[in-house]
Scaffold this active site. Structure first.
Site, PDB file in Angstrom:
ATOM      1  N   GLU A 434      85.198  49.850  20.647  1.00 14.69           N
ATOM      2  CA  GLU A 434      84.473  49.053  21.608  1.00 14.69           C
ATOM      3  C   GLU A 434      85.441  48.509  22.658  1.00 14.69           C
ATOM      4  OE1 GLU A 434      82.945  45.717  19.538  1.00 14.69           O
ATOM      5  OE2 GLU A 434      82.258  44.674  21.334  1.00 14.69           O
ATOM      6  N   ASP A 507      84.244  44.960  17.082  1.00 15.67           N
ATOM      7  CA  ASP A 507      84.567  43.581  16.710  1.00 15.67           C
ATOM      8  C   ASP A 507      83.604  43.102  15.625  1.00 15.67           C
ATOM      9  OD1 ASP A 507      86.534  43.504  18.583  1.00 15.67           O
ATOM     10  OD2 ASP A 507      85.321  42.505  20.119  1.00 15.67           O
ATOM     11  N   ASP A 509      81.655  40.711  15.427  1.00  8.92           N
ATOM     12  CA  ASP A 509      80.761  39.687  15.966  1.00  8.92           C
ATOM     13  C   ASP A 509      79.414  40.320  16.285  1.00  8.92           C
ATOM     14  OD1 ASP A 509      81.182  41.204  18.201  1.00  8.92           O
ATOM     15  OD2 ASP A 509      82.269  39.670  19.317  1.00  8.92           O
ATOM     16  N   ASP A 511      77.955  41.171  19.114  1.00  5.34           N
ATOM     17  CA  ASP A 511      77.972  42.318  20.025  1.00  5.34           C
ATOM     18  C   ASP A 511      78.480  43.569  19.310  1.00  5.34           C
ATOM     19  OD1 ASP A 511      76.901  41.036  22.161  1.00  5.34           O
ATOM     20  OD2 ASP A 511      78.836  40.444  23.022  1.00  5.34           O
TER      21      ASP A 511
END
Ligand code: 0RA
Length: 645
Positions: A434, A507, A509, A511
């Site tokens: 990403e 990541d 998280d 997103d």
């Protein structure tokens, strides 16, 4: 002790032959494997016997309880296993059923026995693989009990009380000597299977209770499934949140010499094309078979015949293909037959040829009548297929153009790809990363010999809501397809995969989870074979790091791990904890050490165990409702629900 040498008929020898020793010697032959999957088959086996009672019309409630010590109890309100003396074996029938291989069969009661695949091997197999089993039978106004250990009777059948009902209760403790990987049952796995069984047997209630986990009120976690609508409810469950072309689902059933056929189907505006589930005697036939072939052939035939008759397809027009007709279709085919033949690699392909014509006749009639009687949804269904046909032809033209261009410019990999030097796909890995900055770190961290990096900029297209044409015109998606090398659709060829490990690295998280799920949707829709082959993985970067001295860092991958690690320190000497919010926060050495180095990284292998479940998870997340999606992602961001390690 000297062996008996009598060459003649010897009772004890016959017993040995029929006994359960072979099951303990080669458990895999009877339950498939001794992994978590085999462990869960024990429960299915017992429950299948209760379902047989339901199919025979004598049972309408099954309760499965997982106890704190990972033993399981299955209670049903069927007739109860017979307790009378068995004329040949000279012991109670219940003891015969539980201690003799292949004696679990019900002596022809007219029901369709669940037998085949991994199921139907008999409860005696479960008994053989349990350190302890207790069976209680309510019958003849009495309550009986008998107990076993590793398949051997430890307590003879005895009356332990009176009873005003009938039924069977089986409790077993799986043997850790056999199930060396795990003896812990997974609630979600059982829940999914029991929901499925309840859908497939309308009116049957199956309850699941987990005494290991308590809810807010201190009660054991539980679920109860009962569907009066049967497979119609199953299809509604699959299409939840989707835009429907026909509502309620089309339903028809037929009974003939081949057996019983039941079909429920509902078209949606989705672009999916692999959402037809098939079952034979309640067993999921993942590899399809004759019932599926009969279904597909008849759906294509009926839709084309109707479209021609109504002038919606002109004489000069080409026929709608099977894929065109099934685009956006969600369906369940359930057949019940007396002697199912299961074939294929995983014994999940129905082989009985009489089922091909039985299902196609049922569909020709049932779907044909529906279309005649419901012109409005019929029109929508034909329009959808016609648009699918046009899109297919347009995509084909586009492909031909790119092919030609490809020949001129020679095959070129996407510019952003930092490829590995190895040309051996079996050792090559592709990290899909990403963002450009994490991509940069990964490029520095990697072992260039066998690790390639493809950075993705921003979000990728939601392919669940976009047609193939649009998906192909997205830069990210086409970069992904060319990097992987397999192509998609009719041109897909798994043998051309340039990497046998394709690793999604995002990541930890929201997103990152979102991107992860979009990528999984992409693989699920366009390259499901790569998931089946076990090529798709999710990298697990650490969430925390505890510093030990100057150089040494202890990495932790979950909150539970962190809590456990912190317990080791006294209150006043808690060490500093680093929290990693993104891949970008780690330097290349750290990224290599924690997430990319095959020696010590943790990866989740993506595995579509249950097509229905995965399909639902994908559309629940990606469907049109945006609010629940974000909530769901937040809740399940690091949940490996449809992932297997
Ligand atoms: C043999 C014969 C009959 C029923 C069963 C076995 C039976 C087995 C299990 C296992 C779990 N629950 C079960 N319920 C029944 C037929 C009984 C009759 O004819 O009365």
């Amino acid at each position: 002790m000297p062996e008996k040498t009598s060459g003649g008929y010897d009772h004890s020898e016959i017993k040995v032959l029929k006994g359960l020793e072979p099951v303990r010697k080669r458990p895999g032959m009877y339950i498939g494997s001794t992994s978590a999957r085999g462990l869960h088959h024990l429960v299915y086996e017992v429950v299948d016997n209760s379902v047989d009672e339901a199919l025979a019309g004598f049972c309408d409630h099954i309760v499965v309880t997982i106890h704190k010590d990972n033993s399981v109890t299955v209670v049903d309100n069927g007739r109860g296993i017979p307790v009378d003396m068995h004329p040949e074996e000279h012991m109670p029938t219940v003891e015969v059923v539980l201690t003799i291989l292949h004696a679990g069969g019900k002596f022809d009661n007219g029901a369709y026995k669940v037998s085949g695949g991994l199921h139907g091997v008999g409860v005696s197999v479960v008994n053989a693989l349990s350190t302890k089993m207790i069976v209680q039978v309510n019958r003849n106004n009495k309550k009986y009990e008998i107990a076993f250990s590793r398949g051997k009777t430890t307590e003879k059948l005895k009356v332990i009380g009176t009873s005003d009902h009938t039924g069977t209760t089986v409790t077993f403790w799986p043997d850790p000597e056999i199930f060396t990987e795990t003896t812990e049952f997974d609630y979600h796995t059982l829940q999914t299977r029991f929901r499925e069984i309840a859908f497939l047997n309308k009116g049957l209630r199956i309850s699941l209770i987990d005494e290991r986990h308590l809810d807010k009120d201190g009660k054991p976690v539980q679920d109860s499934f009962k569907y009066e609508g049967g497979i119609v409810d199953f299809v509604k469950y699959m299409t939840q949140g989707k835009e429907l072309l026909n509502d309620p689902p089309i339903y028809f059933e037929a009974e003939g010499p081949a057996g019983e056929v039941e079909v429920a189907m509902q078209w949606t505006t989705a672009y999916s094309s692999n959402s037809v589930l098939s079952f034979a005697n309640n067993i999921s036939t993942v590899e399809g078979g004759t019932h599926m072939e009969g279904f597909k052939q008849a759906v294509t035939h009926t839709i084309n015949a109707y479209a021609r008759e109504k002038g919606l397809l002109k004489e000069k027009d080409k026929n709608l293909s099977g894929d065109d007709c099934r685009e956006g279709l969600f369906a369940v085919i359930s057949v019940k037959l007396h002697e199912p033949q299961f074939e294929g690699q995983t014994k999940t392909k129905l082989g009985n040829s009489e089922m091909r014509s039985a299902v196609s006749a049922a569909v020709n009639q049932g779907l044909g009548e529906y279309l005649e009687e419901n012109p409005k949804p019929a029109r929508k269904i034909i329009d959808k297929a016609t648009i699918a046909l046009r899109a297919r032809l347009a995509a084909k033209r586009a492909r031909e153009i790119t092919h030609r261009k490809g020949v001129l410019e020679s095959f070129s990999l996407p510019g952003k790809l930092a490829d590995c030097s190895s040309k051996d796909a079996a050792e090559s890995e592709l990290f899909i990363v990403e963002g450009d900055s994490a991509g940069g770190s990964a490029k520095q961290a990697r072992n260039r010999k066998y690790q390639a990096i493809l950075p993705l900029r921003g979000k990728i297209l939601n392919v669940e809501r976009a047609g193939q044409h649009r998906a192909l015109s997205s830069d990210t998606i086409s970069a992904l397809i060319t990097a992987i090398g397999t192509n998609i659709g009719d041109d897909f060829d798994a043998e051309k995969a340039r990497y046998h490990r394709i690793i999604i690295m995002t990541d930890a998280d929201v997103d990152g989870a979102h991107i992860q799920i979009l990528l999984l949707t992409f693989f699920y829709r366009y390259m499901p074979e790569l998931i089946n082959r076990g090529y798709i993985y999710i990298a697990q970067p650490p969430l925390y790091g505890i510093k030990h001295g100057r150089k040494k860092i202890e990495y932790l991958y979950t909150d539970a791990q962190l809590a456990k690690a912190m317990k080791k320190y006294p209150e006043d000497k808690k060490p500093d904890v680093q929290r990693y919010k993104g891949l970008g926060e780690m330097d290349p050495e750290q990224l290599w050490a924690t997430t990319m180095n095959p020696e010590n990284r943790i990866m989740l292998q993506v595995n579509i165990d249950d097509a229905a479940d995965a399909e639902r998870a994908v559309s629940e997340l990606m469907g049109s409702q945006v609010a629940p999606r974000r909530e769901f992602i937040e809740q399940h961001a690091r949940d490996a629900r449809f992932l297997d390690i």
